[in-house]
Every structure is written in C-alpha cells, then in structure tokens.
Motif scaffolding. Structure first.
Motif, PDB file in Angstrom:
ATOM      1  N   UNK A  98      72.004   2.730 -26.159  1.00  0.00           N
ATOM      2  CA  UNK A  98      71.229   1.881 -27.046  1.00  0.00           C
ATOM      3  C   UNK A  98      70.693   2.683 -28.221  1.00  0.00           C
ATOM      4  N   UNK A  99      70.446   1.970 -29.271  1.00  0.00           N
ATOM      5  CA  UNK A  99      69.981   2.621 -30.487  1.00  0.00           C
ATOM      6  C   UNK A  99      68.506   2.297 -30.692  1.00  0.00           C
ATOM      7  N   UNK A 100      67.801   3.290 -31.125  1.00  0.00           N
ATOM      8  CA  UNK A 100      66.390   3.073 -31.403  1.00  0.00           C
ATOM      9  C   UNK A 100      66.224   2.506 -32.803  1.00  0.00           C
ATOM     10  N   UNK A 101      65.473   1.452 -32.918  1.00  0.00           N
ATOM     11  CA  UNK A 101      65.199   0.893 -34.240  1.00  0.00           C
ATOM     12  C   UNK A 101      63.699   0.909 -34.467  1.00  0.00           C
ATOM     13  N   UNK A 102      63.321   1.550 -35.504  1.00  0.00           N
ATOM     14  CA  UNK A 102      61.908   1.558 -35.810  1.00  0.00           C
ATOM     15  C   UNK A 102      61.579   0.328 -36.630  1.00  0.00           C
ATOM     16  N   UNK A 103      60.413  -0.265 -36.350  1.00  0.00           N
ATOM     17  CA  UNK A 103      60.088  -1.510 -37.029  1.00  0.00           C
ATOM     18  C   UNK A 103      59.813  -1.288 -38.518  1.00  0.00           C
ATOM     19  N   UNK A 104      59.034  -0.247 -38.801  1.00  0.00           N
ATOM     20  CA  UNK A 104      58.646  -0.030 -40.188  1.00  0.00           C
ATOM     21  C   UNK A 104      59.764   0.658 -40.960  1.00  0.00           C
ATOM     22  N   UNK A 105      59.903   0.280 -42.194  1.00  0.00           N
ATOM     23  CA  UNK A 105      60.834   1.013 -43.070  1.00  0.00           C
ATOM     24  C   UNK A 105      60.206   2.355 -43.400  1.00  0.00           C
ATOM     25  N   UNK A 106      60.994   3.381 -43.248  1.00  0.00           N
ATOM     26  CA  UNK A 106      60.487   4.709 -43.576  1.00  0.00           C
ATOM     27  C   UNK A 106      61.005   5.134 -44.934  1.00  0.00           C
ATOM     28  N   UNK A 107      60.207   5.913 -45.606  1.00  0.00           N
ATOM     29  CA  UNK A 107      60.688   6.509 -46.837  1.00  0.00           C
ATOM     30  C   UNK A 107      61.861   7.417 -46.500  1.00  0.00           C
ATOM     31  N   UNK A 108      62.838   7.545 -47.425  1.00  0.00           N
ATOM     32  CA  UNK A 108      63.935   8.468 -47.135  1.00  0.00           C
ATOM     33  C   UNK A 108      63.377   9.870 -46.912  1.00  0.00           C
ATOM     34  N   UNK A 109      63.965  10.577 -46.019  1.00  0.00           N
ATOM     35  CA  UNK A 109      63.440  11.891 -45.696  1.00  0.00           C
ATOM     36  C   UNK A 109      64.057  12.944 -46.595  1.00  0.00           C
ATOM     37  N   UNK A 110      63.253  13.929 -46.907  1.00  0.00           N
ATOM     38  CA  UNK A 110      63.799  15.078 -47.579  1.00  0.00           C
ATOM     39  C   UNK A 110      64.271  16.013 -46.464  1.00  0.00           C
ATOM     40  N   UNK A 111      65.572  16.141 -46.379  1.00  0.00           N
ATOM     41  CA  UNK A 111      66.106  16.929 -45.271  1.00  0.00           C
ATOM     42  C   UNK A 111      65.814  18.410 -45.479  1.00  0.00           C
ATOM     43  N   UNK A 112      65.636  19.112 -44.384  1.00  0.00           N
ATOM     44  CA  UNK A 112      65.429  20.561 -44.447  1.00  0.00           C
ATOM     45  C   UNK A 112      66.754  21.242 -44.160  1.00  0.00           C
ATOM     46  N   UNK A 113      66.984  22.337 -44.809  1.00  0.00           N
ATOM     47  CA  UNK A 113      68.174  23.109 -44.462  1.00  0.00           C
ATOM     48  C   UNK A 113      67.949  23.703 -43.073  1.00  0.00           C
ATOM     49  N   UNK A 114      69.033  24.150 -42.505  1.00  0.00           N
ATOM     50  CA  UNK A 114      68.921  24.711 -41.161  1.00  0.00           C
ATOM     51  C   UNK A 114      67.993  25.928 -41.154  1.00  0.00           C
ATOM     52  N   UNK A 115      68.071  26.717 -42.244  1.00  0.00           N
ATOM     53  CA  UNK A 115      67.230  27.917 -42.308  1.00  0.00           C
ATOM     54  C   UNK A 115      65.744  27.546 -42.395  1.00  0.00           C
ATOM     55  N   UNK A 116      65.442  26.523 -43.236  1.00  0.00           N
ATOM     56  CA  UNK A 116      64.040  26.079 -43.357  1.00  0.00           C
ATOM     57  C   UNK A 116      63.524  25.537 -42.026  1.00  0.00           C
ATOM     58  N   UNK A 117      64.387  24.745 -41.394  1.00  0.00           N
ATOM     59  CA  UNK A 117      64.006  24.152 -40.114  1.00  0.00           C
ATOM     60  C   UNK A 117      63.734  25.249 -39.090  1.00  0.00           C
ATOM     61  N   UNK A 118      64.621  26.218 -39.071  1.00  0.00           N
ATOM     62  CA  UNK A 118      64.467  27.330 -38.132  1.00  0.00           C
ATOM     63  C   UNK A 118      63.118  28.016 -38.351  1.00  0.00           C
ATOM     64  N   UNK A 119      62.737  28.150 -39.616  1.00  0.00           N
ATOM     65  CA  UNK A 119      61.462  28.783 -39.944  1.00  0.00           C
ATOM     66  C   UNK A 119      60.293  27.954 -39.396  1.00  0.00           C
TER      67      UNK A 119
END
Ligand code: NAG
Ligand code: NAG
Ligand code: NAG
Ligand code: NAG
Length: 366
Positions: A83-104
């Motif tokens: 099953x897929x999770x659906x969030x009720x509220x519309x979210x603002x588009x996310x600014x994705x983090x690079x893998x290096x930033x995320x790792x940090x």
C-alpha cells in the motif's frame, strides 16, 4: 374514546420513530463501512488515507534506468505490491539534499542526540548487534507483548527502543537497564519528509531508517524488529550460522524477494551503511511519498546493488496471512520462528488474532 385516539396516535409516532432510527442506522453503516480499523486494534491509521496501490515511480526510477522493478508497469504507472502512503495535506516541493549533505546531517545526529558509546573491536571480530524497535503510546501494549515474547525465550540480547512520545518514554524507561535501552527521539534533526512530525505508525517506521544509520555507524550490527512480529523461537542462529556469507538478512513481504522491514539484519560495514544512506534519501526526498518498504525494495532491485542479501524463508518467517491461515498453519506452524501480525484484514483486530493463536502474553487488553 379520547384514550383510544391518543393510543393510536402514540403507536403511529412510535412507528415513525422506528423508521427514522432505522434510516439513521443504515446511513451511519454506509458511511462508516470504509472507516479505518477500530481504535483499539493497534493500528493508528486515522490520519492517513490508504489507497489502492498504484504509484507513479518514474521519477525515482530515473536513477535505475534499466531497472526491472516494479514489474507491472502501464503507461509509466507501476503498481507496487504494498500500500502507498498518502498524506492529506499538500506539501511544498522539497529541496532535495545531495547524498553528501544528507550524510553530514545524519553524522551530526550521530555525534549529538543519537550517539552510542563507540566500540573497541578488531576488524576480525564479529560486531555486537542490537535489536532496534520503535513505538509510540498507541502501540505500547504490542511492544510489551513483543518484549514478553523474547523474555520467554530466555535470550539475552540488547534491545534499543526508540520511544516517539513522552508517555511512551516514561513508561518504558522505568524498566531500562544495560540490555534494554530506551531513547526519546524528539531531539533528532530529520531530513526532508521525515521532518514532518506526523504521529502515525507509517511516519514512525519511516524514521527508523535514521536510527538504523546511527546504530550501524557506531559499529553495531542492527536487527530491525517490528513489534508486531512475535518471536516463537530464537532466530539468531539462522543468521550467525552463516554470518560470513551475507551482508543482510531480510524477511519477505507479500511477494518473494520483496523486503519486509519487520525482521531485517544488517551488518555494520561500509557498503551496508551506504545503502542505508540511500534508503534515508529516498524516503526523505523522493517526490512521491514512499513507505520505507517500497523505498528499500527499489534500492534492492537496483542493478548497482553491491550488498549481498539473504531472504529468509516464509516457512520460518511467515506473513500474517500465512500463519493465520488454517491449512498453512497445520502444515508449517512447527517450523516458524517469527510470526508477523500483518495483513490481518481490516475488520479483525491484531490483538484478537494474537489471542486466538496464543501469541498474546499479556493479561490486559490494551
Ligand atoms: C493514536 O491513534 C489515534 C487514533 O487512531 C490518533 O488520532 C493519534 O494521532 C495516534 N497517536 C499517536 C501518538 O500516534
Ligand atoms: C521532484 O520534482 C521536481 C519538480 O517537479 C524536480 O525538479 C526534481 O528533480 C524531482 N526530484 C526527483 C528526485 O526526481
Ligand atoms: C550488550 O551490550 C553490552 C554493552 O552495553 C555488551 O557488553 C554485551 O556484550 C552486549 N550483549 C550482547 C548479547 O550483544
Ligand atoms: C490458505 O492457504 C491455502 C494453501 O496453503 C490456500 O489455498 C488458501 O486459499 C488460503 N486461504 C486463505 C483464506 O487465504
């Protein structure tokens, strides 16, 4: 005469009242028929809407061009087995983090709130392992039941519980000791979609990806255990008997080789840690909200996967729909190690089903 007329009128009104009440019941039944599982059944799903599993994953699949997964694609829409999770509220588009930033970001957590005492071991030694569990107050009885299921096996493994609210923390931390660690998760810095503090079970299990990273980085192997996966026999020898052969051991979900993060052993080695970072990245930043399970499935199907995965058998780690199916049960129940109380249908409660199959070890109901 007057009395008779009053009586007749009274009977007429009672009749009308009956018709009215019946209509109300019919209408109410109609509108509540698709409502989530009753409050006490152990699944706090009220804030999320579950839909039929069709999910456009093309944006995620860009990363895996020649990927054969998911299999059933039609006009760029692919159906995933879960099953897929659906969030009720519309979210603002996310600014994705690079893998290096995320790792940090993740490393900062590990240096801060999620730090575990570093281990001193030589590279030859097998890493110690920790069983990772998580719960909030809605599931504390199911957590208790799980703890009791391993207590009965008389095994002494280290368990870390991530408690998602203060109530849960104060309830379980009273019992914490050197083997049972209880942590509160409120101070974490969570990336992307993990950041939203949505108090549902789905969000809770998605956050576990970050906890796994923290434990693996501290040099500990991690066994991720769902608290509704009751242990009937000690399963650890199945892994330790062939420890050198694989990097991860995973129970299977609805389909063969579809991962069930309900029972999932990961070695604390760089290539597994790297996979977990990608897992967090997908859960946190994919444009579509993915469950932890779907995100992991995508990664495991990636042609560039360099982690050796052993899938655990259904005979030893069955789905709820297998274990609680009479004909399956009669044939295989004796060989079962861990029973996952999933796929129990919407109407019947998990706890009730556990009780009927002698998997509920607590006296109280909830
Ligand atoms: C517990 O479940 C209820 C109803 O299912 C829900 O409204 C509430 O948000 C849940 N609480 C947490 C902490 O998940
Ligand atoms: C998500 O969508 C945005 C805008 O639609 C796009 O720029 C971005 O590349 C997408 N992210 C991923 C991971 O596909
Ligand atoms: C549990 O953790 C302690 C350190 O807190 C360690 O000394 C012990 O060996 C661990 N036990 C197991 C079974 O891994
Ligand atoms: C139970 O399992 C058997 C085979 O093991 C299968 O044929 C049957 O359809 C299952 N019943 C249900 C209700 O899933």
């Amino acid at each position: 005469m007057t009395n008779t007329r009053t009586l007749i009128r009274l009977i007429k009104y009672l009749g009308l009242l009956q018709v009215f009440l019946l209509s109300v019941i019919v209408i109410l039944t109609y509108f509540t028929r698709t409502s989530p599982i009753p409050h006490n059944s152990g699944l706090g799903r009220s804030r999320i809407r579950w839909k039929k599993p069709t999910l456009a994953v093309s944006d995620i699949l860009k990363r895996h061009q020649d990927n054969a997964f998911p299999k059933n694609c039609n006009d760029g829409h692919c159906s995933l087995p879960t099953e897929k999770l659906q969030l009720k509220k519309k979210r603002r588009p996310l600014k994705a983090m690079s893998k290096a930033e995320l790792r940090q970001t993740l490393d900062d957590n590990v240096a801060g709130v999620l730090s575990f005492p570093p281990l001193s071991k030589t590279s030859q030694e097998k890493s110690p392992f920790v069983i990772l569990t998580a719960t909030n107050s809605n599931f504390s009885s199911i957590m208790d039941n799980w703890l009791e299921s391993i207590r009965r096996l008389r095994v002494r493994y280290n368990v870390t519980l991530m408690s998602e609210d203060d109530e849960t923390f104060s309830y379980f931390s009273k019992r914490s000791n050197s083997e049972f660690k209880v942590l509160s998760t409120s101070a974490l810095t969570l990336p992307g979609r993990l950041h939203f503090r949505i108090p549902t079970y789905q969000q809770l299990i998605r956050k576990r990806t970050v906890y796994i990273f923290a434990l693996l980085s501290s040099g500990r192997d991690v066994l991720l255990a769902d608290i509704d996966a009751v242990w009937k026999k000690d399963p650890m020898h199945l892994i330790f008997d062939e420890y050198e052969k694989h990097d991860m051991w995973i129970a299977q979900g609805k389909e063969d080789h579809f991962p069930c993060p309900c029972f999932f052993y990961m070695k604390s080695i760089p290539r597994v840690i790297d996979l977990v970072v990608e897992w967090v990245q997908l859960v946190a930043f994919s444009n579509k909200t993915l469950t932890d399970q779907n995100a992991l499935a995508l990664l495991l199907e990636s042609p560039s996967l360099n982690v050796d995965v052993k899938y655990l058998s259904y005979e030893q780690f069955p789905l709820g729909s297998q274990y609680f199916n009479q004909s399956w049960h009669e044939k295989y129940a004796n060989g079962v190690y861990v029973v996952h109380g999933n796929h129990l249908g919407r109407g019947s409660g998990k706890i009730e089903m556990f009780k009927n199959h002698n998997l509920w070890y607590l006296d109280r109901n909830s």
